[in-house]
Design a protein around this motif. Structure first.
Motif, short mmCIF file in Angstrom:
data_model
loop_
_atom_site.label_atom_id
_atom_site.label_comp_id
_atom_site.label_asym_id
_atom_site.label_seq_id
_atom_site.Cartn_x
_atom_site.Cartn_y
_atom_site.Cartn_z
N ASP A 1 55.90 28.79 38.61
CA ASP A 1 54.86 28.18 39.43
C ASP A 1 55.06 28.51 40.91
O ASP A 1 54.10 28.71 41.65
CB ASP A 1 54.86 26.66 39.24
CG ASP A 1 54.57 26.27 37.82
OD1 ASP A 1 53.53 26.70 37.28
OD2 ASP A 1 55.38 25.55 37.21
N HIS B 1 60.65 38.95 33.83
CA HIS B 1 60.10 37.58 33.77
C HIS B 1 58.68 37.60 34.33
O HIS B 1 58.46 37.43 35.54
CB HIS B 1 60.98 36.61 34.55
CG HIS B 1 62.36 36.47 33.98
ND1 HIS B 1 62.69 35.49 33.07
CD2 HIS B 1 63.48 37.20 34.16
CE1 HIS B 1 63.96 35.62 32.72
NE2 HIS B 1 64.46 36.65 33.37
N ARG B 2 57.71 37.79 33.47
CA ARG B 2 56.31 37.87 33.87
C ARG B 2 55.60 36.56 33.55
O ARG B 2 55.87 35.92 32.54
CB ARG B 2 55.61 39.04 33.16
CG ARG B 2 56.25 40.41 33.42
CD ARG B 2 56.13 40.80 34.89
NE ARG B 2 56.76 42.07 35.19
CZ ARG B 2 56.09 43.21 35.41
NH1 ARG B 2 54.76 43.21 35.34
NH2 ARG B 2 56.73 44.31 35.71
N ASP B 3 54.67 36.18 34.41
CA ASP B 3 53.82 34.99 34.17
C ASP B 3 54.65 33.76 33.81
O ASP B 3 54.35 33.03 32.88
CB ASP B 3 52.82 35.27 33.04
CG ASP B 3 51.96 36.48 33.32
OD1 ASP B 3 51.39 36.55 34.42
OD2 ASP B 3 51.89 37.36 32.44
N GLU B 4 55.71 33.50 34.60
CA GLU B 4 56.67 32.48 34.19
C GLU B 4 56.85 31.34 35.20
O GLU B 4 57.16 30.21 34.80
CB GLU B 4 58.03 33.14 33.94
CG GLU B 4 59.06 32.22 33.34
CD GLU B 4 60.31 32.97 32.89
OE1 GLU B 4 61.40 32.35 32.90
OE2 GLU B 4 60.22 34.16 32.54
N GLY C 1 49.97 30.31 41.00
CA GLY C 1 51.31 30.31 41.58
C GLY C 1 51.34 30.58 43.07
O GLY C 1 50.40 31.11 43.66
N LYS D 1 58.20 24.82 37.35
CA LYS D 1 59.27 25.82 37.19
C LYS D 1 59.34 26.69 38.45
O LYS D 1 58.35 27.30 38.84
CB LYS D 1 59.04 26.70 35.96
CG LYS D 1 60.23 27.60 35.64
CD LYS D 1 60.07 28.27 34.28
CE LYS D 1 61.32 29.08 33.91
NZ LYS D 1 61.22 29.72 32.57
N ARG E 1 52.86 32.31 37.37
CA ARG E 1 51.80 31.81 36.52
C ARG E 1 50.49 31.75 37.31
O ARG E 1 50.48 31.88 38.53
CB ARG E 1 52.14 30.41 36.02
CG ARG E 1 53.34 30.34 35.08
CD ARG E 1 53.74 28.90 34.83
NE ARG E 1 54.82 28.78 33.86
CZ ARG E 1 55.55 27.71 33.68
NH1 ARG E 1 55.32 26.61 34.41
NH2 ARG E 1 56.50 27.68 32.77
N ALA E 2 49.39 31.52 36.61
CA ALA E 2 48.10 31.31 37.28
C ALA E 2 48.25 30.17 38.28
O ALA E 2 48.86 29.14 37.99
CB ALA E 2 47.03 30.99 36.26
#
Length: 290
Positions: free
Chosen positions: A156, A151-154, A189, A84, A186-187
């Motif tokens: 790549d 849009h948090r942690d969303e 990213g 994403k 995301r983690a």
């Protein structure tokens, strides 16, 4: 339009004082002011159709692919699985065109502040705007900072395809913007932002990289060559949430058949690695503080 009366467009800016690039103009295809900026499209004699925002060349038909491919595939191929992707800016459609080509990318979300740029590009720059037709693309109009707050942690990968740090793009070079991007990743990213010219803008680049180092474990600078940008070169600031990411070693190396199938003309694994080989004066100017 005064510059055009002579039959030439000349790019004048305080960001590169004492010099300019001039293009011979065959026809002015569009010229209007949007809510945010002055937008012009010309048919140039040497470089084909050319998009100009606030008097600064953004892309030309002849050489745009070097910038679009590199700002897109440097981060995408530095990530193990970039499913994403968020694009901030990029209203001409070039980054979207490249991102939807990548085999691992499942969804591309794009947030552009100026709808007129998108509309003009669809009509007059079809070689750029092809990505707008992809079912992978989700297009939003608005401020990139405000969009990321929702849009948090969303994502790549986040790619910021901005104009220079004057006018509506100023906020995309500030430290709080890079902090927001970190929270939207995301983690694992990765981000990639237009990074100005290493000959003229070392202070700007160093400020951006120092700001990134507060929020990312790995920060680097790469570049590409492009004749219609100042100095024939433009850079990219890349940053990863994880420590120890070596951007000069792509996690995914596209094969020659893959490159051919995707229609890539500039990017390759070899060019990816070479993009991070910097002259000594640049390495010294951008080195992390001890």
């Amino acid at each position: 339009m005064d510059d055009i009366k002579t039959g030439w467009f000349s790019e004048l800016s305080t960001l590169w004082p004492g010099q300019c690039l001039s293009l011979e103009v065959e026809e002015v295809l569009f010229h209007e002011k949007s809510k945010f900026q002055d937008i012009m499209v010309i048919q140039s004699k040497a470089f084909g159709r050319t998009l100009i925002l606030d008097g600064v060349i953004q892309c030309t038909e002849k050489d745009e692919f070097s910038y679009q491919e590199m700002i897109t595939f440097l981060p995408l191929n530095s990530h193990p699985q970039p499913r994403k992707v968020l694009i901030v800016g990029g209203g001409d459609g070039g980054v979207a065109r490249e991102a939807v080509r990548h085999p691992a990318v499942e969804q591309v979300v794009m947030c552009e502040i100026d709808q007129m740029v998108v509309d003009v590009s669809k009509r007059l720059l079809p070689f750029m705007a092809a990505g707008f037709q992809s079912p992978k693309l989700e297009l939003h109009f608005g401020d990139g900072l405000e969009f990321m707050k929702q849009h948090r942690d969303e994502f790549d990968v986040i790619i910021t395809d901005s104009s220079d740090p004057v006018g509506p793009a100023c906020t995309l070079f500030e430290e709080n913007y890079f902090e927001l991007m970190s929270s939207a990743l995301r983690a694992g990213g990765i981000i990639c932002s237009q990074g100005e010219n290493m000959w003229f803008h070392q202070d700007i680049i160093r400020k951006v990289m120092d700001g990134c180092r507060k929020y990312y474990g790995s920060v680097s600078y790469g570049f590409t060559t492009i004749p219609t940008y100042p100095g024939g070169q433009i850079g990219f600031v890349l940053a990863a949430k994880d420590q120890g990411v070596d951007f000069s070693r792509p996690r995914r190396e596209l094969t020659e058949p893959e490159l051919d199938a995707m229609g890539l003309r500039y990017y390759s694994a070899e060019v990816h690695r070479a993009a991070f080989v910097l002259p000594r004066f640049v390495r010294q100017a951008l080195a992390a503080p001890q």
